[in-house]
Structures are given as structure tokens and as C-alpha cells.
Write a protein that holds these residues in place. Structure first.
Motif, PDB file in Angstrom:
ATOM      1  N   ASP A  70      -1.179   7.890   4.815  1.00 16.50           N
ATOM      2  CA  ASP A  70      -0.873   6.473   4.907  1.00 16.50           C
ATOM      3  C   ASP A  70      -1.313   5.943   6.266  1.00 16.50           C
ATOM      4  O   ASP A  70      -1.284   6.661   7.274  1.00 16.50           O
ATOM      5  CB  ASP A  70       0.648   6.284   4.722  1.00 16.50           C
ATOM      6  CG  ASP A  70       1.025   4.864   4.357  1.00 16.50           C
ATOM      7  OD1 ASP A  70       0.115   4.061   4.061  1.00 16.50           O
ATOM      8  OD2 ASP A  70       2.227   4.559   4.369  1.00 16.50           O
ATOM      9  N   ASP A  71      -1.693   4.671   6.312  1.00 19.54           N
ATOM     10  CA  ASP A  71      -2.126   4.014   7.554  1.00 19.54           C
ATOM     11  C   ASP A  71      -3.276   4.764   8.230  1.00 19.54           C
ATOM     12  O   ASP A  71      -3.247   5.062   9.432  1.00 19.54           O
ATOM     13  CB  ASP A  71      -0.947   3.878   8.538  1.00 19.54           C
ATOM     14  CG  ASP A  71      -0.023   2.729   8.160  1.00 19.54           C
ATOM     15  OD1 ASP A  71      -0.480   1.793   7.486  1.00 19.54           O
ATOM     16  OD2 ASP A  71       1.161   2.769   8.533  1.00 19.54           O
ATOM     17  N   HIS A 108       9.536  -0.033   8.177  1.00 19.37           N
ATOM     18  CA  HIS A 108       8.144  -0.446   7.965  1.00 19.37           C
ATOM     19  C   HIS A 108       7.565  -0.759   9.334  1.00 19.37           C
ATOM     20  O   HIS A 108       8.276  -1.241  10.228  1.00 19.37           O
ATOM     21  CB  HIS A 108       8.076  -1.685   7.060  1.00 19.37           C
ATOM     22  CG  HIS A 108       6.696  -1.948   6.513  1.00 19.37           C
ATOM     23  ND1 HIS A 108       5.674  -2.442   7.270  1.00 19.37           N
ATOM     24  CD2 HIS A 108       6.190  -1.755   5.262  1.00 19.37           C
ATOM     25  CE1 HIS A 108       4.584  -2.569   6.517  1.00 19.37           C
ATOM     26  NE2 HIS A 108       4.872  -2.158   5.292  1.00 19.37           N
ATOM     27  N   LYS A 161       1.463  10.425   7.471  1.00 14.98           N
ATOM     28  CA  LYS A 161       1.297   9.042   7.917  1.00 14.98           C
ATOM     29  C   LYS A 161       0.768   9.054   9.342  1.00 14.98           C
ATOM     30  O   LYS A 161       1.305   9.744  10.207  1.00 14.98           O
ATOM     31  CB  LYS A 161       2.651   8.319   7.868  1.00 14.98           C
ATOM     32  CG  LYS A 161       2.561   6.814   8.145  1.00 14.98           C
ATOM     33  CD  LYS A 161       3.930   6.184   7.990  1.00 14.98           C
ATOM     34  CE  LYS A 161       3.864   4.664   8.115  1.00 14.98           C
ATOM     35  NZ  LYS A 161       3.130   4.046   6.999  1.00 14.98           N
ATOM     36  N   THR A 184       3.190   6.000  -2.500  1.00 15.91           N
ATOM     37  CA  THR A 184       4.365   6.831  -2.765  1.00 15.91           C
ATOM     38  C   THR A 184       4.535   7.079  -4.262  1.00 15.91           C
ATOM     39  O   THR A 184       4.870   8.192  -4.693  1.00 15.91           O
ATOM     40  CB  THR A 184       5.625   6.160  -2.186  1.00 15.91           C
ATOM     41  OG1 THR A 184       5.437   5.934  -0.789  1.00 15.91           O
ATOM     42  CG2 THR A 184       6.852   7.034  -2.396  1.00 15.91           C
ATOM     43  N   LYS A 206       0.830  -1.212   0.000  1.00 14.85           N
ATOM     44  CA  LYS A 206       0.000   0.000   0.000  1.00 14.85           C
ATOM     45  C   LYS A 206       0.859   1.254   0.000  1.00 14.85           C
ATOM     46  O   LYS A 206       0.631   2.181  -0.782  1.00 14.85           O
ATOM     47  CB  LYS A 206      -0.918  -0.005   1.239  1.00 14.85           C
ATOM     48  CG  LYS A 206      -1.860  -1.190   1.327  1.00 14.85           C
ATOM     49  CD  LYS A 206      -2.801  -1.067   2.496  1.00 14.85           C
ATOM     50  CE  LYS A 206      -2.088  -1.024   3.839  1.00 14.85           C
ATOM     51  NZ  LYS A 206      -1.350  -2.260   4.135  1.00 14.85           N
ATOM     52  N   THR A 207       1.855   1.281   0.885  1.00 16.48           N
ATOM     53  CA  THR A 207       2.692   2.477   1.004  1.00 16.48           C
ATOM     54  C   THR A 207       3.489   2.717  -0.271  1.00 16.48           C
ATOM     55  O   THR A 207       3.637   3.849  -0.733  1.00 16.48           O
ATOM     56  CB  THR A 207       3.637   2.346   2.208  1.00 16.48           C
ATOM     57  OG1 THR A 207       2.854   2.213   3.399  1.00 16.48           O
ATOM     58  CG2 THR A 207       4.546   3.560   2.329  1.00 16.48           C
ATOM     59  N   THR A 208       4.013   1.643  -0.849  1.00 14.44           N
ATOM     60  CA  THR A 208       4.792   1.784  -2.081  1.00 14.44           C
ATOM     61  C   THR A 208       3.927   2.338  -3.207  1.00 14.44           C
ATOM     62  O   THR A 208       4.345   3.233  -3.954  1.00 14.44           O
ATOM     63  CB  THR A 208       5.375   0.419  -2.488  1.00 14.44           C
ATOM     64  OG1 THR A 208       6.171  -0.081  -1.421  1.00 14.44           O
ATOM     65  CG2 THR A 208       6.230   0.543  -3.737  1.00 14.44           C
ATOM     66  N   THR A 260      -4.607   5.156   2.624  1.00 13.31           N
ATOM     67  CA  THR A 260      -4.363   3.719   2.694  1.00 13.31           C
ATOM     68  C   THR A 260      -4.867   3.212   4.030  1.00 13.31           C
ATOM     69  O   THR A 260      -4.843   3.923   5.036  1.00 13.31           O
ATOM     70  CB  THR A 260      -2.869   3.368   2.550  1.00 13.31           C
ATOM     71  OG1 THR A 260      -2.173   3.709   3.763  1.00 13.31           O
ATOM     72  CG2 THR A 260      -2.245   4.084   1.366  1.00 13.31           C
TER      73      THR A 260
END
Length: 915
Positions: free
Chosen positions: A136-137, A321, A71, A54, A49-51, A166
Motif C-alpha cells: 500500500d502507498d 489513515h 505499507k 484489503t 485504495k486501501t479498502t 496502490t
């Protein structure tokens, strides 16, 4: 590079070409159309998800977007706005400076106002270039950020703003709720990431090991289950392993343990302390938790970075991570974790961090009897109460659990818990907490404090008799501090405001006010003035109510809406207009919902039905957003009457049904009477006179105070229904009520005019009806005047005075039409024909539902201002309305014009001639 449309070059994107293509298309769409959108990337931890986020951010930046990337953090999910702050404070061109954000939070003490200010900042940036806000998250977003993210995408849907979130699959996080909340307002793309294919995992292996990625390695990678992060970690372990034939066990924790086993014990200890602090942590904080000087742990930090476990961004250290942090964290024994979290809280507070910043550690590490933890939780609750009262209530509830039952501190914390729960709208919990405290026999002085704290709870729950009983019982016990006694006396007066005999209530209120002034207690002062204002309203004494609420607003500006409405009751709409403009500037942190109620009443009184309807619609939306419902029943009642005046019977019935549904949730006397009166209006419209009379009679039986508050300007309609149903006694009672109200309010022209109209209807007295119209010409309420003109016109027609009847009926028709009541205007057409006149051409015409002519006058004004480049805030300032109302008008205009962005709106408006 992949972000600018070239071939995929990053191994982390292997197998994600289709998903990246979807995100690229959405980015291009936002830039091209100028309208908002939201994308949600979901999947299990480590799935990529993060990749993917990004890479999408890089694509947007290359396309000219202003990017805010943040994040959320598991151990900071409580700090208000911390998650969204990471988005607006970072990037090449931050949307806000840190000082500006702190100032924003300090100066605006309500969630709605705070979110509106954030919307203005983002809208201003989006006026020049498209904006991407990525979080993110999101499953760890703090409550205030969740609230903001549920409001902002819809609020900014007409601007080129793309929201990218995400969230972990299977976690009860807010991102899916946010997406669901805005799905009807703007495009929403959900990208669900599943396991990578075997071919994609193979390419990852080739990227990492090259020729070393033999068949044995590929078999081992099957243990990753298609999870790219697990695969990469296993590959990293293979790349650094000894050249032996010993198989590498699959699984992340095992792999990380293997890597950790080769680290120096100091490095392992340092990583564990960092894992306790969170994914991002300060070097000095971790060293302090290790009990070592920072300089001594520099080798440990260097080794952790070399091992690929930590990154250093120059300000803090971050686990590469969060799964790595969790793998380190789970190896700490649970009892040690609890102790370390408690120690971390103490260290962070000593280092100058705010209580709310350490609450997550307190919640994980505090033990019963921990007085310092209780104090920190209470301070944190006070800090967040203005913007996240629900969180404040949760924090104090936890503090209450840590204090031994029936100790003095337990009662003190319980008093705070009652206040926070009430502020959060959790009144049943507040009452249950208070009763639990009272059951443990607190000291006499604390009995008074607790019952005073429960005063607002009981009032919110419409338990006036219970409020009176409790306050009188606490006062009878004695032993309370003077300021607490003053609060109890004021609450008792408030409870008495619902009694049949208001004489004792008024005397109690005056006595409570004297006590409040003598003690200098602000809370008692506010409560006593509010009680006296309520008593005056319930007695039908508008001038006295205005005096009390003006004094109250001077003591506490949060009560400005009450002062505004009190001026409206005096027909002083000029003063209320000035007060509305001042409140719109944000003076005193006025309650947004009640301010909208006051604004709606202003427009309704002045015959601006379209604006009033928009105000009450906006008010209801805001009440739903903050989950504190105060005026929704009354708002629906008024909107139903407006719909009938417009001729929209279907909408009117829908509003009635919704009013009934909400009445079941909040069945207080005022709401019940309002719905019964609306049922009477609908029954009359349907020709069911018997039902109409029954409902009016029920309203009269509800309680004497409702005679003044509900039927203030609606009495003549009730009189007409009573006469139509043959109940002359009820009609005479209603007319007498109107006369009494006029006598109580000699300085209010509309009160005298309404009384003359009601009495003229009962007596069938043409002279009284003429007097009614004459009196109402001095009042600023066109709809009431139009109704009186209509009554007069019909009476003149019956008397054979056709020329005069035409004049009165034509004035009534024109006024109804100008106010946005075409059905009421059309209803007079038959009378005008009977008088020998054709009526006002087009007076009863309905507006089309699509196109420019479908817009109301206010919607056209808003559309033109926005097309000229105005923000919602600047348009609101020019129109002297709330920015939320502007948003409502704009939403309606976009729907009617079938446009999706401000750019499209501007293009459309440019092609129109002024009207």
C-alpha cells in the motif's frame, strides 16, 4: 463476506463492485494458470485504495494464497528495503523472518544479488501455493524496494505470484513505472478509482446514520466530492455532533479540527508529536518528544483511540489513515515542525535506532552547521552504499550542504561525496564536486586525498591523460600522507597503461606496488595490482596479466571476473570454469555484471554460441537495471558476430546499430575500435571490401594496446579482409602483430595457432596453414580451429589435394554446426561440392522459431530442470551458470513454447521423449 465471494457488507466498498470483480478475476487467474500478474490501484487520497486492497487480500487469502501485506511510509521512504520488508515479514506465514532479512542484507552487498535472493525465497513459497505480495502507498517506497519491485515481477512471471500495489494519483511514485517495466512480460491490471456516485455516497450515509441521513445531510455530503474517506469523516462528525441545526462545514481538515477541538490539550499535543514521527510511531517515542513520562500520557492515548484517530496494533500506534496524520501535521507551525523533526532524530538515535532510520527527520530538520546531523548523514551513507549507492550519494551531498564552505570538515565530507557519486555511476557530478572543492584551495594533504578520490571517476570517464596530469600534479606538491601517495602513484601507473610506451608504466606500477605494501594501505594495493594487470594486458603479456589479477582477486574477491578472463586468455578454461563455479556460489560478493561477462567469454571461447549470446543479453539487462554501463558496446559487438555466424543478418544489423548508439554515449578508444572492427565484418559480408579495409586500418590506428586486446583471436579475419582489398602492407602488419603476440605468449596454444594462420594467409603458405591447424588442436577454442580448418581446406583444394581438402572442410563444417553457427557451416557447402563431397547433411539448417526444436540445447536443459521442480538457483548450480542466465534461457523457452507458467511447462515436457 465480500472476500469469499458473498455480498458486499463493508461500507467502504460501496460503489466499488466492478473494481473488486476485476481483482477477483485476476486472483483466480493466477491461481488457475500458475503464472504471475500485477495489479495497480490508483486514485486520489481517501478514494478507497486501501479498502479495496484489503478486500482483495482477504479474497486471495480465502482462495489459499500465501499473503504478504505491507505499507510504505512517508517518513521511512529512505530506509533500504523497508517498504518491501513489511510485505515479506508480516502475515500468517511470513516469507522471511526478521533475522533472515537482516542476514540477507548483511551478507549480500549488491542490489542484484540481494534481489535474486529475495526472488528465490518467493519462488520457493510459490512452488507450493500461490503468493500475493501487496504494498500500500507505493509512492513512498524506498529506493531499494523500488529497484526490487522493478525486477521481481518479471523474474517471477513463471510462478503464481500476484503483485498488488496502490499509489496516489498525480504523485511521481514508482508504481506506474513498475507496471510499465513489466507490462510486456506478464498481465498488468490498472484500476483507476474515481469519485463515488451520488447513490453510493447515499448508501454510505445510510450505513452510518440510518434514519438520520435526511436530505440536509445528503446535501452536505456533496462537499465530499465523491471521496469516500472524506464522506465517512464528515458522517462521523455528524454522528457525534450536538443535535443542533448548525451546519457542519465540509472538508477533511475542518472536520478533523472540529474533532480535535474537543480533545484534551495533552491528547492534541500527543497526536501532533505522533504526526511528526510518522503514520506509525512508538508510544514511548511520542511521549519523549512531548517531554512527558509515558505513564502520564496514557489518558491521552486512550482518548485518541476512542476518538477514532489512532489504532494500536500491540507494537506501535498508527493513525487510522494517513490523511488524518497529515491533517494533524499541517496544524503544526512550519518552524516548529523543523525543530521537532530535528529533536525526533536525536531522541531516536539515543533510543538505539540506526542512522538511516532517522535520516528523514534529519533532512526535514537539520540547519547549516549542525555537526551531529552531518555525522548521522555520513554514517547512514556508509551503511546504504553497498545496496543503494545513489541514495548514499544524495545523503552525503546533503551533508556537504550543511557544512560551512572551505572548512576542514567540508573537504572531508566532499571526499566521501566523490566516492559515493562515483560508486553510483554519477561520474560527472563526482568530477564537478571535486573541482568545486579544489577551487577553494584545500590544504596540501587534502589536495592529494581529493585527487586520489577522483581517480576512479576519471578512469570511468576514460580520461586517462587527465588522470595522469592530476596525479602527477598532486605528487609534485608533496605533503601527502604515505598511503595517499601510494594511491596516487598507483593511479598514475593506471593512467600510463594507455600510453604508447608501456615501459615507464610498468616501472611506475612496480614502484606503486612496493609503496602500497610498505604502507599497508589496502586501497593502494588493489589499485597498483589492477594497474599492473591492465599494463600487462595492453602489452599482450597474458601470463603476467594472469599473475597480477590472481593476486588482485586474492586481496579483493570483487575482482574475480578479471582473474577468470585472464585464465581464459591463457587458454586455461578448466581453471576459469572452477573460478566461475566458485563465484556463482556468491564468494566475495562478486560483481554480477562482470561475472556474466566472464561467463559469456567462457562460452564463446569454448564454442557455445547460444549460451554466450544468452550471457551477453543477460549482462546487458543487468547493466540497464543498475544503470551502470560498462560492457554493453562490446557485448553488442560479440552478439552481432554470433548472429552472423548463425545466419541472422537482421539481428546482426540491429546489434550493430545498437552498438553504434551506445558508442556515442561512451566513445572510448576500446569501444570505438570494437565497433569499427564490427563495421569491417559487416562490410565484408555485404561485399564492400574497400569499406572493410578502411575500418580495419582505423582499428590499427586507434592505439598500440588495442592490437593485443581487440584483435587477439580476430587477426586472421582482418588479414583476409586486407588481402581481399589489395592492401598487402596492412595484411603484413597484422600478421606481424599476431607473431609478436605469439612470442609474448609461448604457453598459449591458440596464440601460436592464430599467428601461423595469419602468416600462412599472407604468404599463401600451405605448410603454415597445416601447422596452424595442428597447433590449434592443442587449444580449447573450437571456432578458431574450425576457421583454420576452413582456410586449410580451401588451400588444399586450390592445390588439387581434394581428398585432404574434404577432410579439413568437413571437420570445419561439423565444428561450426556443433557450436551453433549454421551459417558458417553452410558457407562451406560450396567448397565441399567443389571438392567432390556433398557436405554434412543438414549442416546449414536453421532452427525453427517455435516449438521444442526451436529451443537451444541450454534452453532444453533449463526447461527439463524447471519441469522437474528446480528453482532458478538450483538449476544454475547444476549448469554452473548465473541464475540470471537461467532466467534468460527460461524466458526464451516460454516464448518459443507459448507457455506462461512452470506448470504448463512441466506438462509439456512430460509429453516429450528424451533427445
Amino acid at each position: 463476506m465480500a472476500g469469499s465471494g458473498g455480498p458486499l457488507s463493508r461500507s467502504g466498498l460501496r460503489g466499488r463492485e466492478a473494481e473488486l470483480g476485476q481483482l477477483r478475476a485476476l486472483i483466480d487467474s493466477v491461481a488457475r494458470t500458475g503464472s504471475g500478474a500485477l495489479a495497480l490501484i490508483r486514485g486520489e487520497p481517501g478514494i478507497g485504495k486501501t479498502t479495496l486492497l484489503t478486500e482483495a487480500v482477504a479474497r486471495a487469502a480465502a482462495a489459499g494464497f500465501s499473503v504478504g501485506l505491507g505499507k510504505a511510509d512517508e517518513l521511512h521512504h529512505i530506509v533500504p528495503l523497508s517498504s518491501l520488508a513489511t510485505c515479506v515479514l508480516h502475515g500468517d506465514r511470513p516469507l522471511l523472518s526478521g533475522d533472515a532479512l537482516v542476514d540477507l542484507a548483511r551478507r549480500h552487498d549488491q542490489r542484484i544479488r540481494l534481489v535474486e535472493r529475495l526472488a528465490e525465497v518467493i519462488e520457493e513459497r510459490a512452488g507450493g501455493i500461490p503468493v500475493l505480495i501487496a504494498l500500500d502507498d507505493a509512492q513512498w517506497a524506498d529506493p531499494l524496494s523500488r529497484f526490487a519491485l522493478q525486477q521481481l515481477p518479471g523474474r517471477l512471471r513463471t510462478s503464481p505470484v500476484l503483485w498488488l500495489l496502490t499509489e496516489r494519483q498525480g504523485v511521481d511514485g514508482p508504481a506506474a513505472e513498475i507496471a510499465a517495466a513489466v507490462r510486456d512480460e506478464l498481465p498488468v491490471l490498472t484500476v483507476s478509482l474515481g469519485p463515488l456516485s451520488g447513490a453510493a455516497i447515499g448508501r454510505l450515509a445510510d450505513d452510518t446514520l440510518g434514519a438520520a441521513a435526511d436530505e440536509r445531510v445528503r446535501e452536505l455530503l456533496e462537499g465530499a466530492g465523491g471521496n469516500p474517506f472524506l464522506a465517512v469523516e464528515m458522517l462521523a462528525g455528524l454522528r457525534t455532533a450536538d443535535a443542533s441545526d448548525e451546519p457542519v462545514p465540509p472538508g477533511l481538515v475542518t472536520g478533523v479540527r472540529g474533532r480535535l477541538s474537543s480533545l484534551h490539550p495533552d491528547t492534541l499535543r500527543f497526536l501532533q508529536m505522533g504526526a511528526v514521527l510518522g503514520r506509525g510511531f512508538g508510544f514511548h517515542d511520542a511521549a519523549a518528544l512531548c517531554g512527558r513520562p509515558s505513564v502520564a500520557l496514557i489518558p491521552a492515548l486512550e482518548e485518541a483511540v476512542r476518538a477514532g484517530l489512532l489504532d494500536d496494533d500491540g507494537e506501535q500506534l498508527l493513525f487510522r489513515h494517513d490523511l488524518l496524520r497529515q491533517a494533524v501535521y499541517v496544524d503544526i507551525p512550519p518552524s516548529a515542525r523543523k525543530a521537532l523533526h530535528r529533536e525526533a532524530a536525536a531522541l531516536l538515535v539515543a533510543a538505539g535506532h540506526q542512522p538511516i532510520d532517522v535520516v528523514s527527520h534529519i533532512l526535514r530538520g537539520a540547519q547549516p552547521g549542525d555537526g551531529e546531523a552531518v555525522a548521522l548523514l555520513r554514517r547512514a551513507a556508509d551503511d546504504v552504499l553497498p545496496v543503494t549507492p545513489g541514495l548514499a550519494a544524495d545523503l552525503v551531498a546533503r551533508a556537504l550542504e550543511l557544512v560551512p564552505t572551505a572548512r576542514p570538515l567540508w573537504f572531508t565530507v566532499g571526499e566521501q561525496a566523490i566516492g559515493c557519486l562515483t560508486r553510483a555511476g554519477r561520474n560527472r557530478e563526482a568530477l564537478a564536486t571535486g573541482d568545486r572543492l579544489m577551487a577553494c584551495r584545500p590544504p596540501v594533504e587534502m589536495v592529494g586525498r581529493l585527487q586520489a578520490a577522483l581517480g576512479g571517476t576519471l578512469w570511468n570517464m576514460d580520461l586517462a591523460d587527465e588522470l595522469r596530469r592530476r596525479t602527477e600534479g598532486a605528487l609534485a606538491l608533496g605533503g601527502v600522507a604515505p598511503e595517499v601517495g601510494a594511491r596516487l602513484a598507483a593511479l598514475r601507473a593506471l593512467a600510463l597503461s594507455r600510453a604508447h610506451d608501456l615501459g615507464p608504466a610498468r616501472a611506475a606500477g612496480e614502484e606503486a606496488l612496493r609503496a602500497a605494501v610498505a604502507t599497508g594501505d589496502r586501497e593502494a594495493h588493489v589499485q597498483a595490482l589492477f594497474a599492473l594487470g591492465e599494463i600487462a594486458l595492453n602489452a599482450g603479456e597474458n601470463a603476467a596479466a594472469r599473475e597480477r589479477f590472481t593476486a588482485l582477486s586474492a586481496v579483493d574477491p570483487v575482482f574475480a571476473p578479471e582473474e577468470i578472463v585472464a585464465h581464459q586468455h591463457m587458454d586455461d578454461f578448466a581453471t576459469s570454469e572452477r573460478l566461475l563455479a566458485r563465484a556463482a556460489d556468491g564468494a566475495g560478493g562478486t560483481r554480477e555484471v562482470l561475472l556474466l561477462w566472464a561467463q559469456g567469454q567462457q562460452h564463446l571461447g569454448l564454442g557455445r554460441l547460444d549460451d554466450a549470446d544468452a550471457d551477453f543479453l543477460t549482462m546487458e539487462r543487468l547493466e540497464d537495471e543498475v544503470q551502470v554501463h560498462v560492457q554493453q558496446v562490446n557485448g553488442r559487438v560479440i552478439r552481432s558476430r554470433i548472429a552472423l555466424l548463425r545466419g541472422d543478418r537482421e539481428a546482426a544489423r540491429e546489434h550493430l546499430a545498437e552498438a553504434r548508439r551506445r558508442l556515442a554515449v561512451k566513445p572510448n578508444p576500446g569501444n570505438t575500435a570494437a565497433v569499427r572492427f564490427l563495421e569491417a565484418v559487416h562490410a565484408e559480408a555485404d561485399g564492400d571490401v574497400r569499406l572493410a579495409v578502411d575500418r580495419i586500418r582505423r582499428v590499427q590506428e586507434q592505439g598500440p594496446f588495442l592490437r593485443w586486446r581487440l584483435l587477439r583471436t580476430w587477426v586472421p579475419s582482418a588479414v583476409r579482409m586486407a588481402l581481399g582489398g589489395g592492401d598487402r602492407e596492412l595484411a603484413e602488419d597484422l600478421a606481424a602483430q599476431a607473431e609478436a603476440h605469439a612470442a609474448r605468449n609461448p604457453a598459449v596454444p591458440s596464440a601460436a595457432g592464430v599467428a601461423a594462420r595469419a602468416l600462412g594467409g599472407v604468404r599463401d603458405d600451405l605448410a603454415l596453414l597445416e601447422r596452424s591447424v595442428a597447433l590449434l588442436r592443442a587449444a580449447p577454442r573450437p571456432l578458431i580451429r574450425a576457421a583454420a580448418c576452413a582456410d586449410l581446406g580451401r588451400a588444399l583444394l586450390a592445390a588439387g589435394r581434394k581428398a585432404e581438402a574434404v577432410t579439413a572442410l568437413t571437420e570445419a563444417q561439423a565444428t561450426f554446426a556443433a557450436s551453433g553457427a549454421p551459417a558458417a557451416a553452410a558457407f562451406l557447402q560450396r567448397d565441399l561440392r567443389a571438392a567432390g563431397a556433398g557436405g554434412r547433411r543438414g549442416a546449414g539448417g536453421q532452427r525453427p522459431v517455435q516449438g521444442w526444436e526451436a529451443l537451444t540445447a541450454s534452453e532444453k536443459k533449463v526447461a527439463r530442470l524447471v519441469a522437474e521442480g528446480h528453482s532458478n538457483r538450483s538449476a544454475a548450480e547444476l549448469l554452473v551458470v548465473s541464475p540470471h542466465t537461467v532466467n534468460t534461457h527460461l524466458t526464451s523457452a516460454f516464448r518459443k513454447l507459448a507457455v506462461n507458467s512452470r506448470v504448463q511447462l512441466a506438462n509439456l515436457v512430460m509429453g516429450l521423449s528424451e533427445d
